[in-house]
Scaffold this motif. Sequence first.
Motif, PDB file in Angstrom:
ATOM      1  N   MET A   1      15.154  19.828 -26.616  1.00 53.79           N
ATOM      2  CA  MET A   1      16.572  20.141 -26.522  1.00 53.79           C
ATOM      3  C   MET A   1      17.321  19.032 -25.779  1.00 53.79           C
ATOM      4  N   ALA A   2      16.707  18.538 -24.687  1.00 55.58           N
ATOM      5  CA  ALA A   2      17.351  17.452 -23.921  1.00 55.58           C
ATOM      6  C   ALA A   2      17.458  16.200 -24.778  1.00 55.58           C
ATOM      7  N   ALA A   3      16.414  15.933 -25.573  1.00 52.24           N
ATOM      8  CA  ALA A   3      16.427  14.745 -26.441  1.00 52.24           C
ATOM      9  C   ALA A   3      17.524  14.886 -27.502  1.00 52.24           C
ATOM     10  N   ARG A   4      17.659  16.092 -28.046  1.00 50.56           N
ATOM     11  CA  ARG A   4      18.694  16.352 -29.052  1.00 50.56           C
ATOM     12  C   ARG A   4      20.090  16.168 -28.447  1.00 50.56           C
TER      13      ARG A   4
ATOM     14  N   MET B   1       5.505  14.288 -22.319  1.00 49.83           N
ATOM     15  CA  MET B   1       6.249  15.257 -23.125  1.00 49.83           C
ATOM     16  C   MET B   1       7.747  15.161 -22.819  1.00 49.83           C
ATOM     17  N   THR B   2       8.570  15.181 -23.841  1.00 55.71           N
ATOM     18  CA  THR B   2      10.021  15.238 -23.568  1.00 55.71           C
ATOM     19  C   THR B   2      10.539  16.582 -24.067  1.00 55.71           C
ATOM     20  N   ASP B   3      11.537  17.119 -23.360  1.00 54.53           N
ATOM     21  CA  ASP B   3      12.150  18.380 -23.745  1.00 54.53           C
ATOM     22  C   ASP B   3      12.940  18.134 -25.034  1.00 54.53           C
TER      23      ASP B   3
END
Length: 463
Positions: free
Chosen positions: A6-9, A2-4
């Motif tokens: 918001m962090a990816a954005r 899973m990736t966060d």
Amino acid sequence: MMTDPMAARFDRLREHVTAEFRRRSPRSAAAVAAASAVMPGGDTRTTTYFEPYPLFMQHGAGCRMTDLDGRTYLDFLGNYTSLIHGHAHPAIIAAVTDQLQRGTAYGSPHEAQTQLAALLCERLPSLERVRFCNSGTEATLHAIRAAKAYTGRPKILKMEGGYHGSHDAADISVSPSMVQAGSAHAPVSVPDSPGLFAGVVTDVLVAPFNDLDATVAIIEAHAADLAAVILEPVLGSAGVIPATQAYLQGLREVTTRTGVLLIFDEVVTLRLDVGGVQARLGVTPDLTAMGKIIGGGFPIGAFGGRQDVMAQFDPRAHRLHQGGTYNGNAISMRAGCVALEWLPAAAISKLNSQGDVLRGRLNKVLRTLGVAGHVGGVGSLLQMHLQIEQPVRNYRDAQASPRATQELLHLALLNRGLFAAARGEYALSTPMQTSDLDEAVDCFRAALTEIAELLPPAAKTVT
Ligand SMILES: Cc1ncc(COP(=O)(O)O)c(C=O)c1O
């Protein structure tokens, strides 16, 4: 995995904004690479560095600067608030050009020193005597030493988040991590740098800005050992946070009662009033440190105050030695005199009003976009507090603004031609016209719109 989201954005947007920055500045990238072969990090001042690399400038005029790639920027940094008249002010150029023909430094006193000293003493009634040096760092260093010598006490008290330059005593708890900083009412002294003298951590106490009860308690507990309290009347690098009048007045009272000297560091805040914040709020310190605007764009520092304390520097007293090959050099003195002559009360209040109007307009932009944050500061000094909607009273309050988002906004502003500090501080200069401020508002609107998806929505309804 899973990736966060918001962090990816955030990563995606940072990549995009950085790519645009690189596209606009290939010559700066090459210049930084060449400079890095001879200077660590390609520059000679830590503060000016930002990711991916700082811009190399080649020209400045009024409130604009041009970089090596020929791109022009509205300058809201003003060499960290010092260029209050912008770049290459004609009257300063004329005075300096005249002085250049007559020599730059004599190793002997000259009348321009007396003129600038007299101008400062006239503007700040607390200055009974003043001395010059070459930086704000030296100014606070000598003011602190004078207080220690005068009182015979070994310690000083500074504010958490306070910035007074880069000497050992100043490099305590400027930007401490919350993990190390201790309790809010009794902060721990945290060295900001390795390599400081070990004793400095015990000799420099730290207080919470704007918390009078806690500060008074620390002063009273250590009074017998305390030479001075030093503070910026507007905490600068921590987020342009004004001290309340009650706080400064309370400090004046407790320091007088305990025989501790009160030092105001007005290196930045002298731009806010003819007589600095001490005049604006009616609180008189024993000593004041100055710098930046009083050099008209050339290296300078100054410190002064009570005649009995400053008398220690009289060579005939054989007490305090203050060296400095370029102290009071003729170029800084002449430029400083012109800079102050061009800064009467009316010019300062115009600049402060422009700052107030810009602050209001930027806050409106934030509200219209519906994102959390506000623009604070005072007069001609503004500070973006992204993600903070409460009033910011001290260093810890300001920590709620995420540094990485602030830095992304900085790059997004550069991409639109607005040059400022990466930490979100903006300083006005006298060449700025309404059209320049309109342009700045447009830059902010566009840059904030670009990063808006990273900001939480405002809690308050749009008015
Ligand atoms: C409040 C304050 N004091 C002292 C200094 C140090 O001045 P300088 O950089 O000239 O050494 C600064 C510099 O930014 C400052 O903001």
